[in-house]
Design an enzyme around this catalytic site. Structure first.
Site, short mmCIF file in Angstrom:
data_model
loop_
_atom_site.label_atom_id
_atom_site.label_comp_id
_atom_site.label_asym_id
_atom_site.label_seq_id
_atom_site.Cartn_x
_atom_site.Cartn_y
_atom_site.Cartn_z
N CYS A 87 -2.41 -0.76 9.97
CA CYS A 87 -1.69 0.22 10.79
C CYS A 87 -2.42 0.42 12.12
CB CYS A 87 -1.51 1.51 10.00
SG CYS A 87 -0.11 2.48 10.60
N HIS B 138 0.38 0.05 4.36
CA HIS B 138 -0.94 0.51 3.91
C HIS B 138 -1.25 0.07 2.48
CE1 HIS B 138 -1.88 3.46 7.15
NE2 HIS B 138 -0.56 3.47 7.29
N GLU C 197 -4.08 0.14 1.07
CA GLU C 197 -5.09 1.04 0.50
C GLU C 197 -4.47 2.30 -0.09
OE1 GLU C 197 -4.32 0.87 3.61
OE2 GLU C 197 -4.43 2.88 4.49
#
Ligand SMILES: NC(=O)CC[C@H](N)C(=O)O
Length: 227
Positions: free
Chosen positions: A86, A194, A196
């Site tokens: 991002c 994302h 994560e």
């Protein structure tokens, strides 16, 4: 394997990235502040999401001049895995480590939801844990994710299989539905979604974990020898 998570003023996904490495992947990880100048102690570099320097001028345009950036560029040149998620992707574009640029989302709205991605190439150190063409669900959260590049760059990205993730639905107007690209050397990946935020079944999604396990497996294959 030891990971660095770069922290810029305004980063807000640094703790998620740290957690993904420490608790889900089970590897060593440290925060490295943007004012540092060396990444020699680390095997891989992670640039997290957020709003570095308030997204002023353009997302990533100021962070790109941070004191740590020459070390990020050196790590990329040395072949270490460098992953920008991002805002991290935006910084990599601004730094010239990846081709193209980000524009505001086509409808000028911040998009924050889980989207469907297609793994366009599992032939990279970041995506080898996925099946080619696998469809996965990963969260996005951005206002400037509308990837743009000229036709020649797109042709090259396509020919060299540098498009790693594509949106499987309309998300932000991104050229060719591009969600993530890798550099020609294959060791720098930028992606808007994302992974994560998707490393834990308890939180409802672990389909991002393979990005990190891919990096680790690739690193072990090239660094750990048995005699
Ligand atoms: N989650 C994030 O990294 C936000 C990215 C970026 N600053 C944007 O809004 O486009």
């Amino acid at each position: 394997m030891k990971f660095a998570v770069i922290v810029f003023p305004g980063s807000n996904c640094d703790a998620d990235m740290f957690h993904a490495i420490k608790d889900s992947l089970g590897e060593e990880v440290e925060y490295v502040f943007h004012t540092e100048t060396s990444l020699d102690d680390y095997d891989a570099v992670l640039l997290p999401g957020g709003f570095s320097h308030g997204d002023y001028l353009r997302s990533g345009a100021i962070a790109r001049f941070a004191p740590i950036m020459p070390a990020v560029i050196a790590a990329a040149r040395d072949g270490k895995p460098v992953l920008g998620v991002c805002n991290g992707f935006q910084v990599l574009l601004e730094a010239g480590l990846l081709p193209g640029a980000m524009k505001r989302n086509i409808d000028l709205k911040f998009v924050c939801r889980t989207v469907e991605l297609v793994v366009e190439s599992n032939q990279t150190m970041f995506s080898s844990g996925y099946a080619q063409g696998e469809v996965i669900q990963i969260p996005v959260a951005h206002g400037e994710g509308n990837y743009e590049c000229d036709d020649e760059t797109l042709k090259e990205l396509t020919a060299k299989q540098q498009i790693v993730f594509r949106y499987n639905e309309h998300v932000n107007g991104s050229k060719n539905q591009i969600a993530g690209i890798v550099n020609a050397q294959g060791n720098v990946l930028g992606m808007m979604p994302h992974p994560e935020r998707a490393v834990d079944a308890l939180l409802g999604n672990e389909q991002g974990l393979a990005v990190f396990t891919s990096i680790l497996r690739n690193w072990r294959e090239s660094h750990v020898t048995t005699s």
